[in-house]
Design a protein around this motif. Structure first.
Motif, PDB file in Angstrom:
ATOM      1  N   SER A 126      20.087 -83.395  17.491  1.00 53.05           N
ATOM      2  CA  SER A 126      18.920 -82.647  17.010  1.00 53.05           C
ATOM      3  C   SER A 126      18.873 -81.245  17.596  1.00 53.05           C
ATOM      4  O   SER A 126      18.515 -80.284  16.904  1.00 53.05           O
ATOM      5  CB  SER A 126      17.629 -83.405  17.356  1.00 53.05           C
ATOM      6  OG  SER A 126      17.645 -84.697  16.803  1.00 53.05           O
ATOM      7  N   PHE A 127      19.235 -81.117  18.869  1.00 54.81           N
ATOM      8  CA  PHE A 127      19.245 -79.806  19.524  1.00 54.81           C
ATOM      9  C   PHE A 127      20.280 -78.887  18.887  1.00 54.81           C
ATOM     10  O   PHE A 127      20.008 -77.714  18.621  1.00 54.81           O
ATOM     11  CB  PHE A 127      19.528 -79.974  21.017  1.00 54.81           C
ATOM     12  CG  PHE A 127      19.622 -78.675  21.767  1.00 54.81           C
ATOM     13  CD1 PHE A 127      18.479 -77.951  22.062  1.00 54.81           C
ATOM     14  CD2 PHE A 127      20.852 -78.178  22.170  1.00 54.81           C
ATOM     15  CE1 PHE A 127      18.567 -76.733  22.750  1.00 54.81           C
ATOM     16  CE2 PHE A 127      20.945 -76.972  22.848  1.00 54.81           C
ATOM     17  CZ  PHE A 127      19.796 -76.247  23.140  1.00 54.81           C
ATOM     18  N   VAL A 128      21.474 -79.419  18.644  1.00 54.75           N
ATOM     19  CA  VAL A 128      22.527 -78.627  17.996  1.00 54.75           C
ATOM     20  C   VAL A 128      22.072 -78.196  16.604  1.00 54.75           C
ATOM     21  O   VAL A 128      22.277 -77.046  16.196  1.00 54.75           O
ATOM     22  CB  VAL A 128      23.842 -79.425  17.916  1.00 54.75           C
ATOM     23  CG1 VAL A 128      24.872 -78.686  17.063  1.00 54.75           C
ATOM     24  CG2 VAL A 128      24.399 -79.673  19.311  1.00 54.75           C
ATOM     25  N   LEU A 129      21.455 -79.130  15.880  1.00 60.31           N
ATOM     26  CA  LEU A 129      20.955 -78.809  14.539  1.00 60.31           C
ATOM     27  C   LEU A 129      19.887 -77.725  14.594  1.00 60.31           C
ATOM     28  O   LEU A 129      19.881 -76.802  13.772  1.00 60.31           O
ATOM     29  CB  LEU A 129      20.394 -80.069  13.878  1.00 60.31           C
ATOM     30  CG  LEU A 129      19.777 -79.882  12.483  1.00 60.31           C
ATOM     31  CD1 LEU A 129      20.812 -79.358  11.499  1.00 60.31           C
ATOM     32  CD2 LEU A 129      19.178 -81.203  11.982  1.00 60.31           C
ATOM     33  N   MET A 130      18.984 -77.809  15.566  1.00 62.29           N
ATOM     34  CA  MET A 130      17.922 -76.819  15.703  1.00 62.29           C
ATOM     35  C   MET A 130      18.499 -75.431  15.981  1.00 62.29           C
ATOM     36  O   MET A 130      18.078 -74.436  15.368  1.00 62.29           O
ATOM     37  CB  MET A 130      16.955 -77.212  16.829  1.00 62.29           C
ATOM     38  CG  MET A 130      15.794 -76.236  17.020  1.00 62.29           C
ATOM     39  SD  MET A 130      14.541 -76.834  18.203  1.00 62.29           S
ATOM     40  CE  MET A 130      15.453 -76.728  19.743  1.00 62.29           C
ATOM     41  N   LYS A 131      19.471 -75.354  16.886  1.00 62.69           N
ATOM     42  CA  LYS A 131      20.096 -74.074  17.210  1.00 62.69           C
ATOM     43  C   LYS A 131      20.842 -73.511  16.003  1.00 62.69           C
ATOM     44  O   LYS A 131      20.762 -72.312  15.708  1.00 62.69           O
ATOM     45  CB  LYS A 131      21.051 -74.244  18.400  1.00 62.69           C
ATOM     46  CG  LYS A 131      20.361 -74.470  19.731  1.00 62.69           C
ATOM     47  CD  LYS A 131      19.512 -73.259  20.114  1.00 62.69           C
ATOM     48  CE  LYS A 131      18.897 -73.404  21.483  1.00 62.69           C
ATOM     49  NZ  LYS A 131      18.061 -72.235  21.854  1.00 62.69           N
ATOM     50  N   ALA A 132      21.576 -74.370  15.306  1.00 64.88           N
ATOM     51  CA  ALA A 132      22.316 -73.931  14.122  1.00 64.88           C
ATOM     52  C   ALA A 132      21.359 -73.460  13.037  1.00 64.88           C
ATOM     53  O   ALA A 132      21.597 -72.439  12.370  1.00 64.88           O
ATOM     54  CB  ALA A 132      23.191 -75.072  13.602  1.00 64.88           C
TER      55      ALA A 132
END
Length: 286
Positions: free
Chosen positions: A252-258
């Motif tokens: 979820s964190f990677v998705l949010m940053k992307a």
């Protein structure tokens, strides 16, 4: 009132509660959570209702005035940017990690997932379990509310009680008469929760305590991405409980940053194009 300048504690807490309820509702599939009947508790449905309620309230608090068509179009643009890049990225990440799933997809199913119109397509809804992102149905639920928001806003400002009553009638009537469950995810079965959020904001019937806790704000922001990804992870990790709790926040964190990066790039490119077109028009006039 144009933009919310402060984070309100109430809505950050509600968002965290909502995503917790959605995740718990899906946890009955995991070996560590063999609770009897947990799938029948409807926690997921209640969590979605809270998300819809929050959307109505925060939209009113951030944008309760429109001055003509350009203002409405700008609103639609911002809402589109809020929802679709995150949805597309969640599906792309799922394809990257689980390419074998493409064998189960059709062109129709991919289009429906990318547009978030799963619940409006009986054929694709029938293969719900094999979709890359089953939570894409939520986009089909919330986008019609965004489209109708400028009109609903007029009604809520002019006749708040009547508007709330009509929305309740629509939800109750459509649920009973058409034998639809709120689990189906079509707008008419959820509209009263969206309007109720707007009503609460319009009447000022909410806690106005400001949230200054950065950790709480971070988790609240992450909640939307956890909502989009939790079913993807549960399914493709073969219901490994430990890995789920490790993977969900990271994914979820990677998705949010992307998503934030992509949105900023799209916004920049469109602003440059808009400036270029405006300059050209100005040159033609003069």
């Amino acid at each position: 009132m144009t933009e919310i300048k402060q984070r309100l504690l109430l809505f950050d807490i509600l968002r965290i509660i909502a995503i917790s309820m959605v995740i718990i509702h899906h946890l009955y599939k995991l070996p560590m959570f063999p609770f009897f009947g947990i799938e029948t508790l409807s926690l997921g449905k209640a969590g979605v209702i809270i998300f819809v309620f929050i959307s109505g309230a925060l939209l009113y608090l951030s944008k309760n005035e429109f001055h003509g068509t350009p203002d409405i179009l700008k609103f639609y643009y911002k809402r589109t940017l809020r929802i679709y890049p995150a949805l597309w990225l969640s599906i792309l990440m799922a394809i990257i990690f689980y390419p074998d799933g493409l064998k189960q997809q059709t062109l129709e199913s991919m289009i429906v997932q990318l547009t978030g119109t799963v619940v409006y397509n009986k054929t694709v809804y029938g293969m719900y379990a094999v979709l890359y992102n089953q939570m894409s149905w939520f986009v089909g639920l919330i986008v019609p509310f965004y489209i109708a928001y400028p009109l609903i806003l007029k009604f809520i400002k002019n006749s708040p009680y009547i508007t709330l009553f009509i929305s309740i009638f629509i939800t109750v009537f459509s649920t009973i008469y058409f034998h639809r469950s709120i689990n189906i995810g079509t707008p008419e079965t959820y509209i009263m929760y969206f309007v109720f959020g707007m009503f609460i904001a319009h009447m000022g019937l909410y806690n106005k305590t400001v949230n200054t806790d950065k950790n709480l704000i971070f988790v609240s922001d992450l909640a939307f991405y956890m909502f989009l990804t939790n079913v993807i992870i549960i399914g493709h990790l073969e219901y490994n409980t430990v890995m789920f709790f490790i993977a969900l926040p990271i994914y979820s964190f990677v998705l949010m940053k992307a998503d934030n990066l992509v949105k900023s790039k799209i916004d920049y490119i469109l602003n440059v194009l808009y400036s270029y077109v405006a300059t050209k028009k100005s040159d033609v006039i003069y």
